[in-house]
Scaffold this motif. Structure first.
Motif, PDB file in Angstrom:
ATOM      1  N   LEU A  56      14.511 -13.089   0.628  1.00 25.76           N
ATOM      2  CA  LEU A  56      13.223 -12.760   0.025  1.00 25.76           C
ATOM      3  C   LEU A  56      13.048 -11.249  -0.097  1.00 25.76           C
ATOM      4  O   LEU A  56      13.516 -10.480   0.736  1.00 25.76           O
ATOM      5  CB  LEU A  56      12.085 -13.318   0.884  1.00 25.76           C
ATOM      6  N   ARG A  57      12.341 -10.847  -1.143  1.00 23.71           N
ATOM      7  CA  ARG A  57      11.940  -9.448  -1.249  1.00 23.71           C
ATOM      8  C   ARG A  57      10.970  -9.127  -0.111  1.00 23.71           C
ATOM      9  O   ARG A  57      10.334 -10.022   0.453  1.00 23.71           O
ATOM     10  CB  ARG A  57      11.256  -9.187  -2.591  1.00 23.71           C
ATOM     11  N   GLU A  63       7.960  -7.756  -0.097  1.00 23.32           N
ATOM     12  CA  GLU A  63       6.573  -8.182  -0.323  1.00 23.32           C
ATOM     13  C   GLU A  63       6.438  -9.701  -0.319  1.00 23.32           C
ATOM     14  O   GLU A  63       5.404 -10.243   0.096  1.00 23.32           O
ATOM     15  CB  GLU A  63       6.024  -7.591  -1.626  1.00 23.32           C
ATOM     16  N   THR A  64       7.478 -10.415  -0.737  1.00 23.40           N
ATOM     17  CA  THR A  64       7.446 -11.880  -0.715  1.00 23.40           C
ATOM     18  C   THR A  64       7.466 -12.388   0.722  1.00 23.40           C
ATOM     19  O   THR A  64       6.725 -13.304   1.080  1.00 23.40           O
ATOM     20  CB  THR A  64       8.635 -12.462  -1.495  1.00 23.40           C
ATOM     21  N   LEU A  78       4.083 -11.798   2.333  1.00 22.82           N
ATOM     22  CA  LEU A  78       3.088 -12.768   1.866  1.00 22.82           C
ATOM     23  C   LEU A  78       3.389 -14.159   2.422  1.00 22.82           C
ATOM     24  O   LEU A  78       2.469 -14.940   2.715  1.00 22.82           O
ATOM     25  CB  LEU A  78       3.059 -12.808   0.340  1.00 22.82           C
ATOM     26  N   MET A  79       4.666 -14.483   2.595  1.00 26.61           N
ATOM     27  CA  MET A  79       5.045 -15.762   3.191  1.00 26.61           C
ATOM     28  C   MET A  79       4.485 -15.872   4.604  1.00 26.61           C
ATOM     29  O   MET A  79       4.014 -16.944   5.025  1.00 26.61           O
ATOM     30  CB  MET A  79       6.567 -15.890   3.224  1.00 26.61           C
ATOM     31  N   PHE A 123       1.255  -7.222  -2.485  1.00 26.04           N
ATOM     32  CA  PHE A 123       1.217  -7.911  -1.184  1.00 26.04           C
ATOM     33  C   PHE A 123      -0.148  -7.747  -0.527  1.00 26.04           C
ATOM     34  O   PHE A 123      -0.737  -8.713  -0.038  1.00 26.04           O
ATOM     35  CB  PHE A 123       2.325  -7.383  -0.266  1.00 26.04           C
ATOM     36  N   ARG A 173       4.542  -3.243  -5.837  1.00 24.95           N
ATOM     37  CA  ARG A 173       4.867  -4.467  -5.101  1.00 24.95           C
ATOM     38  C   ARG A 173       4.158  -4.521  -3.746  1.00 24.95           C
ATOM     39  O   ARG A 173       3.699  -5.576  -3.314  1.00 24.95           O
ATOM     40  CB  ARG A 173       6.385  -4.584  -4.907  1.00 24.95           C
ATOM     41  N   LYS A 187      -2.896  -9.887  -2.354  1.00 25.58           N
ATOM     42  CA  LYS A 187      -2.762 -11.336  -2.178  1.00 25.58           C
ATOM     43  C   LYS A 187      -2.934 -11.751  -0.719  1.00 25.58           C
ATOM     44  O   LYS A 187      -3.511 -12.804  -0.426  1.00 25.58           O
ATOM     45  CB  LYS A 187      -1.411 -11.819  -2.717  1.00 25.58           C
TER      46      LYS A 187
END
Length: 272
Positions: free
Chosen positions: A248-249, A251-252, A255-256, A102, A98, A105
């Motif tokens: 959010l996780r 990694e999310t 990335l956000m 990140f 995960r 991306k």
């Protein structure tokens, strides 16, 4: 579009030696891919990045699969650059895939520095550096970028906050000689009043008011930052922020932050 990476160009970048007509070489892995896999030959023109933002149009002079020789024909500075500087200090996730997702991306979107930070609630305290660096290189080439994000060494959350506090004071403390918006994103645990601000609004204001925006965002582990870590960050000039109502996780959330910076740059007509 085929993109290659040269360590010799990385070393020569900024020294005045990587000029038209100068010689350069590809490393063994890149040479093997160029000559054995893609079957390039002497006289072929290829595109090579230096990892620091430059892209070079080169002619193959020595098609060796171990050390491919090149001659520089042209140079493009800040190739694929995004017009702002983004550092994300993120705790490695328990599942290493995960965290690697990140990094990949975020590189495609636009990021300059990845700092793995280890918090009190972190379950993973190391990363596979060699694997991570290969992933960052691959993502930079795939997304047509001349700059490979810098991967810093793992550091504790407390030590990282203290190192940032030494670089300046206030809401937008100095970092690397520039004004930097420093944010810490974490969940509200219901202790007292929620003092967090909206991350997207904070970025919008920073991009609107700064011609050369620089942002640093801290993202905690699955168990979030501890209260003492969050308090230390806030007292050291970090702005506490929220990314909305969804949980959010790690990694999310990281990335956000990358996507929010990219969006703010687009809206304020900063080159992305």
């Amino acid at each position: 579009m085929e993109i290659f990476y040269s360590e010799t160009l990385n070393e020569a970048a900024g020294t005045g030696m990587a000029v038209k007509g100068a010689a350069a070489f590809l490393g063994e892995d890149e040479s093997a891919h160029c000559i054995r896999v893609l079957r390039h030959r002497a006289g072929d023109r290829i595109n090579v990045i230096d990892g620091k933002g430059g892209m070079y149009e080169c002619t193959i002079t020595e098609p060796s699969p171990k050390r491919c020789g090149l001659r520089i024909e042209d140079f493009h500075g800040n190739w694929g650059g995004h017009g702002y500087t983004l550092h994300i200090a993120c705790c490695p996730t328990k599942n290493s895939d995960r965290f690697e997702w990140f990094m990949e991306k975020a590189t495609e979107i636009g990021i300059d520095t990845v700092i793995p930070i280890i918090g009190e609630h972190s379950e993973r305290k190391t990363i596979k550096r060699e694997r991570a660096e290969k992933l960052l290189l691959s993502a930079a080439k795939q997304s047509l970028k001349g700059r490979i994000p810098v991967l810093e060494d793992c550091i504790s959350v407390t030590d990282f906050i203290k190192s940032e506090a030494d670089k300046g004071e206030g809401k937008e403390a100095d970092r690397d000689g520039k004004r930097c918006l420093k944010l810490i994103a974490y969940c509200f645990h219901g202790n007292g009043q929620d003092a967090r601000k909206d991350m997207f609004e904070e970025m919008e204001k920073h991009f609107r008011d700064n011609p050369n925006p620089e942002i640093l965002v801290m993202i905690g582990p699955e168990g979030d930052f501890s209260d003492s870590e969050a308090s230390l960050a806030i007292s050291s000039g970090f702005i506490p922020v929220s990314m909305g109502d969804s949980r959010l996780r790690t990694e999310t959330a990281a990335l956000m932050a990358a996507a929010a910076a990219y969006g703010a740059a687009s809206r304020h007509r900063i080159k992305v």
